[in-house]
Design a protein around this motif. Structure first.
Motif, PDB file in Angstrom:
ATOM      1  N   SER A   6      38.036  43.482  40.780  1.00  0.00           N
ATOM      2  CA  SER A   6      38.970  42.353  40.714  1.00  0.00           C
ATOM      3  C   SER A   6      39.279  41.809  42.104  1.00  0.00           C
ATOM      4  CB  SER A   6      40.278  42.783  40.034  1.00  0.00           C
ATOM      5  OG  SER A   6      40.017  43.262  38.743  1.00  0.00           O
ATOM      6  N   SER A  33      36.266  40.094  43.592  1.00  0.00           N
ATOM      7  CA  SER A  33      36.068  38.795  42.939  1.00  0.00           C
ATOM      8  C   SER A  33      37.019  37.745  43.495  1.00  0.00           C
ATOM      9  CB  SER A  33      36.276  38.919  41.429  1.00  0.00           C
ATOM     10  OG  SER A  33      35.341  39.805  40.875  1.00  0.00           O
ATOM     11  N   MET A  34      38.251  38.147  43.745  1.00  0.00           N
ATOM     12  CA  MET A  34      39.225  37.196  44.282  1.00  0.00           C
ATOM     13  C   MET A  34      38.894  36.801  45.721  1.00  0.00           C
ATOM     14  SD  MET A  34      41.234  36.407  41.827  1.00  0.00           S
ATOM     15  CE  MET A  34      39.599  36.294  41.101  1.00  0.00           C
ATOM     16  N   ILE A  84      46.853  35.006  45.957  1.00  0.00           N
ATOM     17  CA  ILE A  84      45.905  36.114  45.927  1.00  0.00           C
ATOM     18  C   ILE A  84      46.273  37.252  46.873  1.00  0.00           C
ATOM     19  CG2 ILE A  84      43.483  36.735  46.342  1.00  0.00           C
ATOM     20  CD1 ILE A  84      42.749  34.078  44.911  1.00  0.00           C
ATOM     21  N   ALA A 105      42.375  38.336  37.557  1.00  0.00           N
ATOM     22  CA  ALA A 105      41.173  37.675  38.086  1.00  0.00           C
ATOM     23  C   ALA A 105      40.741  36.527  37.166  1.00  0.00           C
ATOM     24  CB  ALA A 105      40.046  38.690  38.267  1.00  0.00           C
ATOM     25  N   ARG A 116      42.997  33.497  37.576  1.00  0.00           N
ATOM     26  CA  ARG A 116      42.756  32.744  38.816  1.00  0.00           C
ATOM     27  C   ARG A 116      41.465  31.939  38.734  1.00  0.00           C
ATOM     28  NH1 ARG A 116      46.746  31.121  41.550  1.00  0.00           N
ATOM     29  NH2 ARG A 116      45.122  30.442  42.956  1.00  0.00           N
TER      30      ARG A 116
END
Length: 156
Positions: free
Chosen positions: A17, A20-21, A83, A111, A114
């Motif tokens: 997660s 990915s952000m 984030i 995630a 977003r």
């Protein structure tokens, strides 16, 4: 407390997660640059108006705000306002040793919220859609943070 290594599925979920952000934020920066190059404008600094191979015909209007560029700058600003809190709250949440299922729902849920927020903003959806995705993510951060505080108080 679970181990902070990839043998711990809760930590692995956090790593996926969080990674990915981070990629989402970096991709947004690159998309902003692509938009500036595509539209030959939306530059911010006066030195961007110097003649270079990438800008062979500089024009003072190139530093004026340009909506296709500004849209991604707004998305980036929103990323930077949200984030980092997830990265910290998610890491501390891992230390509470939650169940794998709860961790996956919250961390992957954040995630997903977003990414959906990004696409809603990038495609100029109405505020209500963006706000819904933002609210889901914000509620997840709040829930994880409350669990972190509760676990920390219990440890005293």
């Amino acid at each position: 407390m679970g181990n902070l290594d990839f043998g711990n599925p809760v930590f692995a979920t956090y790593a996926i997660s969080a990674g990915s952000m981070i990629l989402l934020v970096v991709a947004t920066a690159w998309i902003t640059v692509v938009q500036m190059m595509r539209h030959k404008g939306g530059f911010r600094a006066p030195e961007d108006l110097r003649k270079t191979p990438l800008n062979p015909a500089p024009d003072p209007s190139q530093t004026a705000p340009l909506e296709p560029v500004e849209r991604f700058r707004r998305i980036m600003q929103n990323h930077l306002e949200n984030i980092p809190f997830f990265l910290v709250a998610g890491f501390l949440f891992v230390l509470t040793d939650p169940s794998v299922q709860l961790a996956q729902w919250l961390l992957f849920g954040y995630a997903a919220s977003r990414v959906l927020h990004f696409f809603a903003y990038a495609s100029a959806q109405v505020h209500d859609i963006r706000a819904t995705f933002w609210t889901v993510g914000s509620a997840i951060i709040i829930a994880m943070t409350v669990m972190v505080i509760s676990a920390a108080i219990s440890a005293l």
